[in-house]
Design an enzyme around this catalytic site. Sequence first.
Site, PDB file in Angstrom:
ATOM      1  N   ASP A 140      -5.257   7.046  -6.558  1.00  0.00           N
ATOM      2  CA  ASP A 140      -4.222   6.140  -6.067  1.00  0.00           C
ATOM      3  C   ASP A 140      -4.881   4.980  -5.321  1.00  0.00           C
ATOM      4  O   ASP A 140      -5.760   5.196  -4.491  1.00  0.00           O
ATOM      5  CB  ASP A 140      -3.267   6.897  -5.134  1.00  0.00           C
ATOM      6  CG  ASP A 140      -1.982   6.125  -4.889  1.00  0.00           C
ATOM      7  OD1 ASP A 140      -1.601   5.294  -5.741  1.00  0.00           O
ATOM      8  OD2 ASP A 140      -1.348   6.353  -3.844  1.00  0.00           O
ATOM      9  N   HIS A 147       2.019  -4.913   1.094  1.00  0.00           N
ATOM     10  CA  HIS A 147       2.114  -3.557   1.643  1.00  0.00           C
ATOM     11  C   HIS A 147       0.992  -3.304   2.646  1.00  0.00           C
ATOM     12  O   HIS A 147       1.224  -2.820   3.759  1.00  0.00           O
ATOM     13  CB  HIS A 147       2.051  -2.531   0.510  1.00  0.00           C
ATOM     14  CG  HIS A 147       1.933  -1.110   0.979  1.00  0.00           C
ATOM     15  ND1 HIS A 147       2.958  -0.452   1.626  1.00  0.00           N
ATOM     16  CD2 HIS A 147       0.897  -0.217   0.907  1.00  0.00           C
ATOM     17  CE1 HIS A 147       2.566   0.787   1.923  1.00  0.00           C
ATOM     18  NE2 HIS A 147       1.318   0.944   1.508  1.00  0.00           N
ATOM     19  N   GLN A 254       0.292  12.106   7.890  1.00  0.00           N
ATOM     20  CA  GLN A 254      -0.722  11.111   7.503  1.00  0.00           C
ATOM     21  C   GLN A 254      -1.347  10.455   8.725  1.00  0.00           C
ATOM     22  O   GLN A 254      -2.558  10.269   8.806  1.00  0.00           O
ATOM     23  CB  GLN A 254      -0.055  10.061   6.610  1.00  0.00           C
ATOM     24  CG  GLN A 254      -1.002   8.996   6.053  1.00  0.00           C
ATOM     25  CD  GLN A 254      -0.264   7.998   5.153  1.00  0.00           C
ATOM     26  OE1 GLN A 254       0.932   8.102   4.909  1.00  0.00           O
ATOM     27  NE2 GLN A 254      -1.008   7.016   4.663  1.00  0.00           N
ATOM     28  N   TYR A 258      -5.426  11.147   8.855  1.00  0.00           N
ATOM     29  CA  TYR A 258      -6.095  10.258   7.889  1.00  0.00           C
ATOM     30  C   TYR A 258      -7.458   9.750   8.329  1.00  0.00           C
ATOM     31  O   TYR A 258      -8.257   9.329   7.489  1.00  0.00           O
ATOM     32  CB  TYR A 258      -5.191   9.089   7.496  1.00  0.00           C
ATOM     33  CG  TYR A 258      -5.245   7.865   8.376  1.00  0.00           C
ATOM     34  CD1 TYR A 258      -4.548   7.821   9.573  1.00  0.00           C
ATOM     35  CD2 TYR A 258      -5.982   6.739   7.990  1.00  0.00           C
ATOM     36  CE1 TYR A 258      -4.588   6.689  10.375  1.00  0.00           C
ATOM     37  CE2 TYR A 258      -6.023   5.605   8.786  1.00  0.00           C
ATOM     38  CZ  TYR A 258      -5.327   5.584   9.982  1.00  0.00           C
ATOM     39  OH  TYR A 258      -5.365   4.469  10.764  1.00  0.00           O
ATOM     40  N   THR A 371       1.578   1.469  -3.148  1.00  0.00           N
ATOM     41  CA  THR A 371       2.925   0.968  -2.892  1.00  0.00           C
ATOM     42  C   THR A 371       3.029  -0.515  -3.222  1.00  0.00           C
ATOM     43  O   THR A 371       2.204  -1.317  -2.789  1.00  0.00           O
ATOM     44  CB  THR A 371       3.292   1.166  -1.411  1.00  0.00           C
ATOM     45  OG1 THR A 371       3.080   2.528  -1.090  1.00  0.00           O
ATOM     46  CG2 THR A 371       4.746   0.796  -1.155  1.00  0.00           C
TER      47      THR A 371
HETATM   48 MN    MN Z   1       0.371   5.703  -2.636  1.00  0.00          MN
END
Ligand code: MN
Length: 438
Positions: A140, A147, A254, A258, A371
Site C-alpha cells: 500500500d 491526503h 495506528q 506506527y 488514500t
Molecule cells: Mn491505505
Amino acid sequence: MRRKLDMTTETHCWVPGATRADGDFPIQNLPWGVAERSDRQGEPRIFVAIGDSALDMAECAGFGMLAGLAPRIEAALRMPTLNGLMALDAADWTAARAHVTGLLTSGAHSIEKHARRDAVLIARASLKMQVPAAIGDYTDFYASEFHATNVGSMFRPNQPLMPNWKYLPVGYHGRASSIVVDGTPVVRPHGQTSATDEGPPTFGPSKLLDHELEVGFFFGGAGNAMGNRISVAEAAKHLFGCVILNDWSARDVQKWEYQPLGPFTAKNFCSTVSPWVVTLEALRPYCIPGPSRKEGDPAMLDYLRWDNDFVVDVTLEVLLASAAMRAAGTAPTRVSIGSFKDVYWTMSQMLAHHTSTGCNMRPGDLLASGTISGPAKENRGCMLERTWRGTEPITLADGTERRFLQDGDELTIRGWCERPGLPRIGFGECRGAIMPAR
Ligand code: MN
C-alpha cells in the site's frame, strides 16, 4: 453531468442492459472477475461482466466458444483465479478481450443465436463473487499529496510532508491474507491504544475505525527476476487492471503503534476489494497525462521520470449508511467524492520504485494507491480527514453524527469513468458493513 452517448461509434452489443447509459459494464469495459455460480458451488470460475450479466469463461470453453484463441489463453481462462491470465502478456490480454467482444457483438463469432447462450451468460446478481486473484503480496502506497498533507498537518503541524515525500512514493508492505471481496463483513478490531501517546496503553476494541478510499492495481506479465528492476517506462506493460480498494484502518491503534516502523495491526485485519478487475486497456481512453506537479516541486529523479506517464480519471464516491438507515430503506449519505487523477505518484512510478531494489514481483501481486483525496473538503477520502480528527462530524440522513465508523454502518465505494463521446464504464461496488468486536 451525464453526456449523451454517440451510438454510431459504438460496437453493437446484443446483451440486455449493456447499453444503459448509467450502467457500469458496457461492451467497452469487459472487466474480469472470479465467482461461484449457484449451481456450481465450490467451483470458482472466471467471468466477464457485461450489462446485468456475466459470461462464464469455463463454460464457453466447454462449448467450443473460445476456439481460435491460443491454447495458453484458453487454458488461463479455465482456471479458478485470474493469476494464469495475469501471467500472460499484454498482447494475450488484448486477444482475450477481442475474442469476448466478438462473442457479445453481432459479428461472425457472436453467440447471440447460439443454442447454449443461456448456459454461458448468467445473471450477475446470482453470482457469489470472490477475490479475483490469489494475491501473493500486497503493498500500500501513500500517493496523494492532499491526503499526506492533511494527515501530516494534524500530527506534525510544522512539517506536514516529510523531506522524502516528493522524491519517492512512500509505501509499506501490507497483508495479503486478510484481503476480502465486496460485501464481506468487517469485524471491529482490537488493539493497543494510548490516550496520551506516552503510554501506558490499554487493550480493547478500536474506537476510531476508519475507511480509506483507494484504487488497487494488479501486477501482470512475466515477473522480474530478483535483482532485476522494472523501469518506469516498462511498468505500464505490467499493469493488468484496477479495482477499488478500502484499506480499513484503526486510527487509535495506528497512532500508538506506527512509530518507528509504520502501520502494522491497525491495517492488517481487513482490506476490501471490488470484484471486477477493469483492465488498463479498458481504462486507456480515460487516462490523462500526469502527474501534475506544482511550481517549486523538486525535479524527479531519472528512474521515476517518464514523458508518457499517465493517471486515470476515475471518479470515486464514498457512501455511508447506518444500520437504522438500511433497515428503513433510506438512501446512503455521500461522505466524499474525488478522482484517482488527483494523485502525485503514478501507478508506473509506484511499480518502478517498488522494484528499484530488484524486488521481484509476481502475477497477481496487488499494489494500492493509498488514500485518494483532492483539493476540496468533499474530496477527502477517509473519516480522519473528512471530519478533521472528529472535530467536524458528518450528519447522516438519519440525523445521527459520525466522526468515525460505528457498528452496523455500511460503507460503499463506487468508481466510474466518463468522458465526452465515450460511454461510462464503472467498477461496480466495494462494500463492507461493520460488525461488533468479538
Ligand atoms: Mn491505505
